[in-house]
Design a protein around this motif. Sequence first.
Motif, PDB file in Angstrom:
ATOM      1  N   GLY A 203       0.838  -1.197   0.000  1.00  0.00           N
ATOM      2  CA  GLY A 203       0.000   0.000   0.000  1.00  0.00           C
ATOM      3  C   GLY A 203       0.870   1.244   0.000  1.00  0.00           C
ATOM      4  O   GLY A 203       1.897   1.300  -0.687  1.00  0.00           O
ATOM      5  N   ARG A 204       0.492   2.241   0.819  1.00  0.00           N
ATOM      6  CA  ARG A 204       1.224   3.504   0.833  1.00  0.00           C
ATOM      7  C   ARG A 204       2.649   3.321   1.334  1.00  0.00           C
ATOM      8  O   ARG A 204       3.594   3.913   0.814  1.00  0.00           O
ATOM      9  N   ALA A 205       2.854   2.502   2.374  1.00  0.00           N
ATOM     10  CA  ALA A 205       4.200   2.336   2.925  1.00  0.00           C
ATOM     11  C   ALA A 205       5.096   1.566   1.958  1.00  0.00           C
ATOM     12  O   ALA A 205       6.249   1.947   1.720  1.00  0.00           O
ATOM     13  N   PHE A 206       4.570   0.499   1.415  1.00  0.00           N
ATOM     14  CA  PHE A 206       5.363  -0.336   0.506  1.00  0.00           C
ATOM     15  C   PHE A 206       4.501  -0.721  -0.693  1.00  0.00           C
ATOM     16  O   PHE A 206       3.657  -1.605  -0.603  1.00  0.00           O
ATOM     17  N   PRO A 207       4.695  -0.055  -1.827  1.00  0.00           N
ATOM     18  CA  PRO A 207       3.932  -0.430  -3.023  1.00  0.00           C
ATOM     19  C   PRO A 207       4.395  -1.763  -3.605  1.00  0.00           C
ATOM     20  O   PRO A 207       3.685  -2.387  -4.394  1.00  0.00           O
ATOM     21  N   ALA A 208       5.606  -2.223  -3.211  1.00  0.00           N
ATOM     22  CA  ALA A 208       6.131  -3.514  -3.666  1.00  0.00           C
ATOM     23  C   ALA A 208       6.928  -4.121  -2.507  1.00  0.00           C
ATOM     24  O   ALA A 208       7.268  -3.431  -1.543  1.00  0.00           O
ATOM     25  N   ALA A 209       7.219  -5.388  -2.631  1.00  0.00           N
ATOM     26  CA  ALA A 209       7.952  -6.065  -1.561  1.00  0.00           C
ATOM     27  C   ALA A 209       9.332  -5.454  -1.418  1.00  0.00           C
ATOM     28  O   ALA A 209      10.108  -5.416  -2.389  1.00  0.00           O
ATOM     29  N   PRO A 210       9.684  -4.965  -0.225  1.00  0.00           N
ATOM     30  CA  PRO A 210      11.003  -4.355  -0.032  1.00  0.00           C
ATOM     31  C   PRO A 210      12.100  -5.415  -0.105  1.00  0.00           C
ATOM     32  O   PRO A 210      12.021  -6.458   0.546  1.00  0.00           O
ATOM     33  N   ASP A 211      13.132  -5.142  -0.903  1.00  0.00           N
ATOM     34  CA  ASP A 211      14.210  -6.111  -1.111  1.00  0.00           C
ATOM     35  C   ASP A 211      14.931  -6.453   0.186  1.00  0.00           C
ATOM     36  O   ASP A 211      15.335  -7.597   0.400  1.00  0.00           O
ATOM     37  N   VAL A 212      15.119  -5.449   1.050  1.00  0.00           N
ATOM     38  CA  VAL A 212      15.856  -5.700   2.301  1.00  0.00           C
ATOM     39  C   VAL A 212      15.111  -6.740   3.142  1.00  0.00           C
ATOM     40  O   VAL A 212      15.717  -7.699   3.661  1.00  0.00           O
ATOM     41  N   MET A 213      13.809  -6.586   3.303  1.00  0.00           N
ATOM     42  CA  MET A 213      13.027  -7.535   4.096  1.00  0.00           C
ATOM     43  C   MET A 213      12.983  -8.909   3.412  1.00  0.00           C
ATOM     44  O   MET A 213      13.073  -9.948   4.072  1.00  0.00           O
ATOM     45  N   ARG A 214      12.845  -8.882   2.091  1.00  0.00           N
ATOM     46  CA  ARG A 214      12.763 -10.148   1.363  1.00  0.00           C
ATOM     47  C   ARG A 214      14.057 -10.943   1.496  1.00  0.00           C
ATOM     48  O   ARG A 214      14.035 -12.144   1.767  1.00  0.00           O
ATOM     49  N   ARG A 215      15.208 -10.248   1.338  1.00  0.00           N
ATOM     50  CA  ARG A 215      16.486 -10.947   1.446  1.00  0.00           C
ATOM     51  C   ARG A 215      16.721 -11.460   2.866  1.00  0.00           C
ATOM     52  O   ARG A 215      17.212 -12.566   3.079  1.00  0.00           O
ATOM     53  N   ALA A 216      16.373 -10.641   3.856  1.00  0.00           N
ATOM     54  CA  ALA A 216      16.551 -11.059   5.250  1.00  0.00           C
ATOM     55  C   ALA A 216      15.670 -12.273   5.570  1.00  0.00           C
ATOM     56  O   ALA A 216      16.098 -13.211   6.260  1.00  0.00           O
ATOM     57  N   ALA A 217      14.448 -12.267   5.067  1.00  0.00           N
ATOM     58  CA  ALA A 217      13.541 -13.393   5.318  1.00  0.00           C
ATOM     59  C   ALA A 217      14.048 -14.669   4.645  1.00  0.00           C
ATOM     60  O   ALA A 217      13.968 -15.765   5.213  1.00  0.00           O
ATOM     61  N   GLU A 218      14.594 -14.502   3.445  1.00  0.00           N
ATOM     62  CA  GLU A 218      15.115 -15.669   2.738  1.00  0.00           C
ATOM     63  C   GLU A 218      16.307 -16.263   3.476  1.00  0.00           C
ATOM     64  O   GLU A 218      16.433 -17.497   3.594  1.00  0.00           O
ATOM     65  N   ARG A 219      17.192 -15.385   3.982  1.00  0.00           N
ATOM     66  CA  ARG A 219      18.345 -15.875   4.736  1.00  0.00           C
ATOM     67  C   ARG A 219      17.906 -16.591   6.014  1.00  0.00           C
ATOM     68  O   ARG A 219      18.499 -17.600   6.405  1.00  0.00           O
ATOM     69  N   CYS A 220      16.897 -16.098   6.669  1.00  0.00           N
ATOM     70  CA  CYS A 220      16.417 -16.690   7.921  1.00  0.00           C
ATOM     71  C   CYS A 220      15.530 -17.911   7.703  1.00  0.00           C
ATOM     72  O   CYS A 220      15.272 -18.663   8.657  1.00  0.00           O
ATOM     73  N   GLY A 221      15.037 -18.096   6.491  1.00  0.00           N
ATOM     74  CA  GLY A 221      14.088 -19.179   6.255  1.00  0.00           C
ATOM     75  C   GLY A 221      12.715 -18.865   6.812  1.00  0.00           C
ATOM     76  O   GLY A 221      11.952 -19.771   7.172  1.00  0.00           O
ATOM     77  N   LEU A 222      12.392 -17.577   6.878  1.00  0.00           N
ATOM     78  CA  LEU A 222      11.089 -17.150   7.387  1.00  0.00           C
ATOM     79  C   LEU A 222      10.160 -16.875   6.213  1.00  0.00           C
ATOM     80  O   LEU A 222      10.451 -16.030   5.368  1.00  0.00           O
ATOM     81  N   PRO A 223       9.027 -17.574   6.118  1.00  0.00           N
ATOM     82  CA  PRO A 223       8.104 -17.290   5.013  1.00  0.00           C
ATOM     83  C   PRO A 223       7.632 -15.833   5.056  1.00  0.00           C
ATOM     84  O   PRO A 223       7.197 -15.342   6.095  1.00  0.00           O
TER      85      PRO A 223
END
Length: 521
Positions: free
Chosen positions: A96-116
Amino acid sequence: MATTPDTWEPALSVRQILTLERVLAGEPEVVAGASHLDRPVRWVHVAEAADVGVMLSGGEMVLTTGVLLAGDEDKQAEYVRSLYRAEAAAVVLGLGRAFPAAPDVMRRAAERCGLPMVVLHRPFPFADLTEEVQSRLVRRKFAAVSLSEAVRTELTALITAGAPLQRLLDEVARHSACPVVVTNLAHRVLGTAGERPAVDDVLRDWERIARQAGGTEGDGWIRAELGGRGERWGRIVLCGYRGDTATGRLLADRAAEALVLHRMLGGTAACSWEEQSAQSLLTDLVSGVVPARQLLPRARAAGLPVNRRTFVPLVVRDGDTGRLDRLLRLLGLPGLVAELADGATAVLLSLARDQDAGALAAHFATRLRTESGSARTIVAAADPRADWDDVPAGLREAQHVADAVADSAAALDLPPVVRLKDVHLRGLIRLLRDDPQVQSFAERELDGLLCETDEDLLSVLRTYLATGRNKSRTAQLHHVSRPALYRRLEAIQVRLGVDLDDFEQAASVHIALLAHDAQQQ
């Protein structure tokens, strides 16, 4: 051994939640941790605070719009790491207003942690999702509690009524709708329940399957340990359970509780379950109701070597199953021991092809008679079988031989192992004992002695004929003097109207007596 409610509390997986109709309306997309979507979700939590991790206890699906994280990549990365440390099940970000698309920083961190990490492309009221998931979790928890109490009540009632182990396992199989197997710690099967074809499929390669599934609960393999006072002695396994994993664990735990209680109240050890397993298998083999080929998986799972083996069917009279089992272990002979009807005990040896089956069976029988100290201990055997399909006939033959000499073992000069060739006429008479003409013949020949007051004379006649009309031996066995024996033999001849010195007449009386004794067994 038992678990607390939190251990088995039913949950929905991340994957299951993403398939809910209300969630699909938000067009969810998994952008990280796709290989961890089967994580259980214990609760749904809406949180915008950057330090949300300190408020979690594990298993939550966290919903956020990320409004407090926008523009600060360090906060975004720390937010994901915080959820990982708190053992959250997943994070769902509404775009939405805060994030119109998935933020790369959060996506990469989640992938490294194995967090869906899941993003919702369409505006979505989080309240709808929390309401849907929480209500489903509550219903599942209520259903789980109800099931838990129902299973516990039913199994406890069976135990109180003195039901055998098999009855308990049948009830567990009914609730789980899958094969149920009880084993000792060496993976030896002590009991099974469920649809016979499905059970046989599980047992066909049990050793490999059991060890392969020993460390996981994948593919519906759910285990619960059996034991108490700090000691484990077995496990129960639900094999291929198709329901919810948490519910499967609940069923396994309730079953384990019941089996431990069954053992405690019955005063039985785990080995008694092994005896029951062997008894069921050997009884089915002897009866011939189930084809031998279908029993092969059960034999293999019970710990009997079956590949490239020679099988020696034995039946022991006046033998204790515990003593027989201990003697097999002492001699290093693989085999199964089980009590049959009428005081007979079946022993099925499984020997390597290069071993001398006859010599080993004779050694076993000699040791057994020496340890028992009883002249009435009989070890009957059939010829060794190289084919498993021939084992049932061998066991029946051994049982026939043991029955044929059961009442005259002390009077007969028997070898350590009695075989069909050793029973001669006695064996034939036993086969014909139910023939009406044979029954009529026996009653006619022995009519003068067939009353309660003549039991002593009948016993003397039995010994006299079994020893080949040896008067000295007969007097010795009955602890009487020779003159006293002569008087009794004279009374027998008068009662029967025969001359026992005449071979044909003595033979006729002997056949009649064998038929009479066979009819009484």
